[in-house]
Design a protein around this motif. Structure first.
Motif, mmCIF file in Angstrom:
data_model
loop_
_atom_site.group_PDB
_atom_site.id
_atom_site.type_symbol
_atom_site.label_atom_id
_atom_site.label_comp_id
_atom_site.label_asym_id
_atom_site.label_seq_id
_atom_site.Cartn_x
_atom_site.Cartn_y
_atom_site.Cartn_z
ATOM 1 N N THR A 131 0.829 -1.208 0.000
ATOM 2 C CA THR A 131 0.000 0.000 0.000
ATOM 3 C C THR A 131 0.861 1.255 0.000
ATOM 4 N N ALA A 132 1.909 1.254 0.816
ATOM 5 C CA ALA A 132 2.792 2.418 0.908
ATOM 6 C C ALA A 132 3.547 2.654 -0.397
ATOM 7 N N ILE A 133 4.056 1.590 -0.992
ATOM 8 C CA ILE A 133 4.823 1.732 -2.242
ATOM 9 C C ILE A 133 3.911 2.203 -3.373
ATOM 10 N N LYS A 134 2.698 1.671 -3.446
ATOM 11 C CA LYS A 134 1.748 2.129 -4.463
ATOM 12 C C LYS A 134 1.432 3.617 -4.289
ATOM 13 N N LYS A 135 1.239 4.021 -3.059
ATOM 14 C CA LYS A 135 0.948 5.425 -2.767
ATOM 15 C C LYS A 135 2.099 6.307 -3.221
ATOM 16 N N PHE A 136 3.307 5.867 -2.958
ATOM 17 C CA PHE A 136 4.507 6.601 -3.374
ATOM 18 C C PHE A 136 4.576 6.684 -4.904
ATOM 19 N N GLN A 137 4.331 5.565 -5.572
ATOM 20 C CA GLN A 137 4.399 5.533 -7.033
ATOM 21 C C GLN A 137 3.353 6.446 -7.671
ATOM 22 N N ILE A 138 2.160 6.443 -7.126
ATOM 23 C CA ILE A 138 1.102 7.320 -7.648
ATOM 24 C C ILE A 138 1.481 8.786 -7.438
ATOM 25 N N ARG A 139 2.003 9.096 -6.265
ATOM 26 C CA ARG A 139 2.381 10.483 -5.960
ATOM 27 C C ARG A 139 3.424 11.021 -6.932
ATOM 28 N N TYR A 140 4.392 10.184 -7.309
ATOM 29 C CA TYR A 140 5.491 10.674 -8.139
ATOM 30 C C TYR A 140 5.406 10.188 -9.590
ATOM 31 N N GLY A 141 4.225 9.809 -10.010
ATOM 32 C CA GLY A 141 3.984 9.515 -11.422
ATOM 33 C C GLY A 141 4.753 8.339 -11.980
ATOM 34 N N ILE A 142 5.029 7.339 -11.137
ATOM 35 C CA ILE A 142 5.761 6.148 -11.587
ATOM 36 C C ILE A 142 4.772 5.135 -12.140
ATOM 37 N N SER A 143 5.036 4.670 -13.341
ATOM 38 C CA SER A 143 4.122 3.732 -13.992
ATOM 39 C C SER A 143 4.854 2.434 -14.352
ATOM 40 N N THR A 248 6.025 17.401 -20.750
ATOM 41 C CA THR A 248 5.162 16.990 -21.874
ATOM 42 C C THR A 248 5.421 15.533 -22.246
ATOM 43 N N THR A 249 6.333 14.858 -21.521
ATOM 44 C CA THR A 249 6.629 13.444 -21.741
ATOM 45 C C THR A 249 6.702 12.742 -20.380
ATOM 46 N N TYR A 250 6.934 11.421 -20.404
ATOM 47 C CA TYR A 250 7.053 10.656 -19.157
ATOM 48 C C TYR A 250 8.308 11.113 -18.407
ATOM 49 N N LEU A 251 8.117 11.672 -17.246
ATOM 50 C CA LEU A 251 9.208 12.318 -16.507
ATOM 51 C C LEU A 251 10.345 11.355 -16.178
ATOM 52 N N GLY A 254 14.742 8.513 -18.207
ATOM 53 C CA GLY A 254 16.037 9.150 -17.983
ATOM 54 C C GLY A 254 16.912 9.226 -19.208
ATOM 55 N N ALA A 255 16.514 8.543 -20.290
ATOM 56 C CA ALA A 255 17.321 8.561 -21.512
ATOM 57 C C ALA A 255 17.201 9.886 -22.248
ATOM 58 N N ILE A 256 16.181 10.656 -21.901
ATOM 59 C CA ILE A 256 15.998 11.952 -22.546
ATOM 60 C C ILE A 256 16.035 13.042 -21.481
ATOM 61 N N GLY A 257 15.886 14.263 -21.893
ATOM 62 C CA GLY A 257 15.870 15.379 -20.957
ATOM 63 C C GLY A 257 15.322 16.600 -21.653
ATOM 64 N N SER A 258 15.327 17.704 -20.958
ATOM 65 C CA SER A 258 14.817 18.944 -21.538
ATOM 66 C C SER A 258 15.939 19.650 -22.292
#
Length: 291
Positions: A131-143, A248-251, A254-258
């Motif tokens: 539950t805690a890890i899922k909450k963390f992943q949702i908060r920081y947009g991890i898919s 504008t992309t999946y944050l 890490g292979a890309i950047g701004s």
């Protein structure tokens, strides 16, 4: 004379019996018309596939019928002899919540960060950990937010837990802080954190975001980027063409950047926009690895 009377009575009785039999069994127009005679129980079961044994009443009415094999029930074993003990799932491995290769480290980092629930730092997945890890992943947009402690979850948790907010010399006024080394952002006012730390993605190789102290010079809730032809939501410019904006992309790619900008998740871009104004101080420290 008595003998003649006796024979006459016997003959009359025989006529009555014969007439009665003919009326019940042979006349198709009587009260029982249309009713078929039931087939013997054994034959009925064999044709229909029924497996229930004939009742005593049925057997008594058809003594000559041979019972079918399916009519005789097989002796069943005692339930205690065949029932296998049910296995109860371990509480440490809830269904649908796999354990990742960084389980213990993620448990430790999330415990340090706080705010995601109670975790047991033992390297074993539990319902509470999931539950805690899922909450963390949702908060920081991890898919996907599956509760699995994989590489991305580990990387984000480590960067956030290792961020030292005191390294940003914010002073008493509102300051936006960017740690390029750990790729994190937070906001401070009067020595207190009012946002974050949260995750970011800054300039890629060849477009490294420069460290330094700046101030917000322009703001637009939806800025159009001429060179890259893309909308930049919640834009706050602080160094030439560099500014904060929603990614504008999946944050976590890490292979890309701004191209120098500080990319943010939607909720963080909105919150930073609500806090900021023209003149808000911006402090950028460190350097993004690989740039």
């Amino acid at each position: 004379m008595q003998r003649v009377r006796f024979f006459a009575r016997v003959a009359g009785l025989a006529v009555v019996v014969l007439v009665g039999v003919g009326a019940c069994a042979l006349d198709p127009q009587t009260e029982g018309a249309g009713v078929t005679t039931p087939a013997p129980v054994g034959l009925t079961e064999e044709a229909s596939g029924a497996s229930a044994p004939p009742t005593p009443e049925q057997t008594a009415t058809s003594p000559s019928a041979q019972p079918s094999r399916t009519a005789t029930p097989k002796p069943s074993r005692s339930p205690t002899a065949t029932a296998a003990p049910k296995r109860t799932p371990k509480a440490s491995r809830p269904a649908g919540c796999p354990q990742g290769e960084h389980q213990r480290a993620v448990e430790s980092y999330l415990s340090r960060l706080g705010g995601f629930g109670t975790l047991t730092v033992d390297g074993t997945q539990s319902a509470a950990d999931c539950t805690a890890i899922k909450k963390f992943q949702i908060r920081y947009g991890i898919s996907p937010a599956s509760g699995r402690a994989g590489p991305t979850t580990y990387d984000v948790a480590k960067r956030l837990a290792d961020t030292e907010v005191s390294r940003c010399r914010a002073g008493s006024r509102l300051t936006f802080c960017v740690d390029l080394t750990r790729q994190t952002v937070w906001a401070m006012r009067g020595g207190r954190v009012v946002l974050g730390p949260t995750v970011t993605r800054t300039g890629m190789s060849g477009y490294a975001t420069p460290a330094g102290t700046y101030s917000v010079g322009g703001r637009n809730p939806r800025e159009w980027s001429n060179p890259y032809e893309v909308w930049l939501p919640y834009w706050q410019q602080f160094n030439g063409g560099i500014g904060f904006h929603e990614t504008t992309t999946y944050l976590h790619n890490g292979a890309i950047g701004s191209h120098g900008c500080v990319n943010l998740l939607h909720r963080d871009a909105v919150r930073l926009w609500e806090l900021g104004s023209i003149g808000t101080r911006v402090v950028v420290i460190g350097r993004r690895p690989g740039t």
